[in-house]
Write a protein that holds these residues in place. Structure first.
Motif, short mmCIF file in Angstrom:
data_model
loop_
_atom_site.label_atom_id
_atom_site.label_comp_id
_atom_site.label_asym_id
_atom_site.label_seq_id
_atom_site.Cartn_x
_atom_site.Cartn_y
_atom_site.Cartn_z
N ALA A 267 -4.65 -2.33 -3.37
CA ALA A 267 -5.79 -1.52 -3.76
C ALA A 267 -5.90 -1.50 -5.28
O ALA A 267 -4.96 -1.86 -6.00
N SER B 280 0.81 -1.22 0.00
CA SER B 280 0.00 0.00 0.00
C SER B 280 0.84 1.27 0.00
O SER B 280 0.30 2.36 -0.01
N ASN B 281 2.17 1.12 0.02
CA ASN B 281 3.06 2.27 0.10
C ASN B 281 4.06 2.18 -1.06
O ASN B 281 4.83 1.22 -1.15
N ARG C 213 -10.53 -2.49 -1.87
CA ARG C 213 -10.60 -1.03 -1.81
C ARG C 213 -9.50 -0.46 -0.92
O ARG C 213 -8.87 0.54 -1.25
N ASP C 214 -9.26 -1.07 0.24
CA ASP C 214 -8.28 -0.57 1.22
C ASP C 214 -7.35 -1.73 1.57
O ASP C 214 -7.73 -2.65 2.31
N ALA C 215 -6.12 -1.69 1.04
CA ALA C 215 -5.22 -2.83 1.19
C ALA C 215 -4.82 -3.06 2.64
O ALA C 215 -4.74 -4.21 3.10
N TYR C 216 -4.55 -1.99 3.38
CA TYR C 216 -4.10 -2.16 4.76
C TYR C 216 -5.21 -2.72 5.63
O TYR C 216 -4.98 -3.60 6.46
N LEU C 217 -6.42 -2.22 5.45
CA LEU C 217 -7.55 -2.73 6.23
C LEU C 217 -7.80 -4.20 5.91
O LEU C 217 -8.02 -5.03 6.81
#
Length: 347
Positions: free
Chosen positions: A61, A42-43, A79-83
């Motif tokens: 994502a 995600s980064n 939608r939200d990779a970290y979550l």
């Protein structure tokens, strides 16, 4: 535990790009994951690790599913990779369970009310009039003093102290060594006797539901009235909340932050690490404070502040950028001064 990547995608509400029949047996970082594990990206800073990973699958994502991809890994697009990674990691790292009941080596006062499904471990102390809810776990060497209420599904790790009259909402997690309800720092100077007279701290601490309090964090009881931590707030290690502080729901306080007495934080406030906030301030809903800042004024709702003293973050960043130019500016100033002096001599 093991699960097919396609089934994990359903669990997380995502889609598989690649082989959905892969079996996933764990989670790991990009650089160390193997073909049986899933990681996340995600980064953009870790693009090289993403492209070179040996993971069986990587959670990304939507935008990161375009362009270059790892040679061997499937992608799980969400939608939200970290979550999504947090939820996947939870599946593979279940909290341990403990048998219900009070260990005979615990000290429990006769009128304490402990739900039969709760667990009280060896050498914990449960005081008079305490109420402990269903499925709550009190680890060894915790001290739950008189009149405390602990809601259902709470988890108190070893060495936690909850002092008289305080209340913890359901699903609260308190990490080792935290102290909830210690005396606030209140003293009145008495000149005639040359001493600091201790002001009784007669309030309590009221903690909402779904709160987490970090290791060795201290939340002081109110002098009059209560110190309040709103629902869903997460507090890191080594944080100090003074008497009568109020933290709004869903706020985040990073490690080594200290907030002085009677300051009030609104909903969803985010405080970076090593921030100091003086007393009797108001930080509005959604306010953000950069790490290592010192806050001496109120902060409007939604504003981002930083620096010492903390000011609007955009201005602070401009000032920091200008500060780095000072050596060159000083050289230019000295050169200009010499030119002016030379011109004055030539008159």
């Amino acid at each position: 535990m093991e699960i097919l990547l396609s089934e994990l995608a359903k669990e997380l509400g995502g889609e598989v790009v690649g082989d959905g029949s892969r079996t996933i047996r764990g989670v790991a970082p990009l650089e160390t994951a193997d073909s049986s594990q899933i990681s996340f990206f995600s980064n953009r800073k870790y693009k090289a690790e993403f492209l070179g990973t040996s993971a069986g699958a990587v959670i990304v994502a939507g935008g990161d599913a375009e362009g270059e991809k790892p040679a061997s890994a499937s992608l799980l697009v969400v939608r939200d990779a970290y979550l999504a990674f947090a939820k996947a990691s939870t599946l593979f790292h279940r909290q341990p369970t403990y048998p219900a009941g009070v260990d005979p080596r615990a000290a429990v006062e006769a009128d304490a009310e402990i739900d039969p499904s709760a667990t009280v471990m060896p050498f914990a102390y449960v005081g008079r009039g305490v109420k402990i809810g269903a499925r709550t776990v009190i680890h060894a060497h915790c001290a739950i003093l008189d009149g405390v209420t602990v809601g259902e599904d709470c988890l108190l790790y070893p060495g936690v102290v909850v002092r008289e009259g305080c209340s913890l909402g359901a699903r609260t997690i308190v990490q080792p060594g935290a102290v909830i309800g210690g005396d606030g720092f209140g003293f009145a100077f008495e000149p005639a006797r040359m001493r600091h007279f201790k002001v009784p701290q007669s309030g309590t601490v009221q903690v909402g539901v779904d709160v987490e309090i970090g290791a060795n964090t201290c939340v002081d009881r109110g002098t009059l009235g209560d110190t309040v931590i709103g629902a869903g707030t997460k507090i890191d290690n080594l944080v100090q909340l003074a008497h009568n502080v109020e933290i709004g729901p869903l706020s985040l306080l990073a490690g080594a932050t200290a907030i002085a007495g009677s300051t009030r934080l609104g909903k969803g406030v985010v405080i970076g690490g090593q921030v100091g906030v003086i007393g009797h301030l108001e930080l509005g809903d959604g306010a953000r404070v950069a790490a290592a800042s010192a806050v001496f004024t109120d902060i409007p709702a939604g504003a981002a502040y930083g620096g010492v003293p903390a000011i609007d973050q955009k201005r602070w960043l401009r000032e920091q950028a200008a500060t780095h130019q000072l050596p060159e500016l000083l050289k230019e100033l000295r050169a200009l001064r010499k030119k002016v002096e030379q011109l004055e001599k030539e008159r």
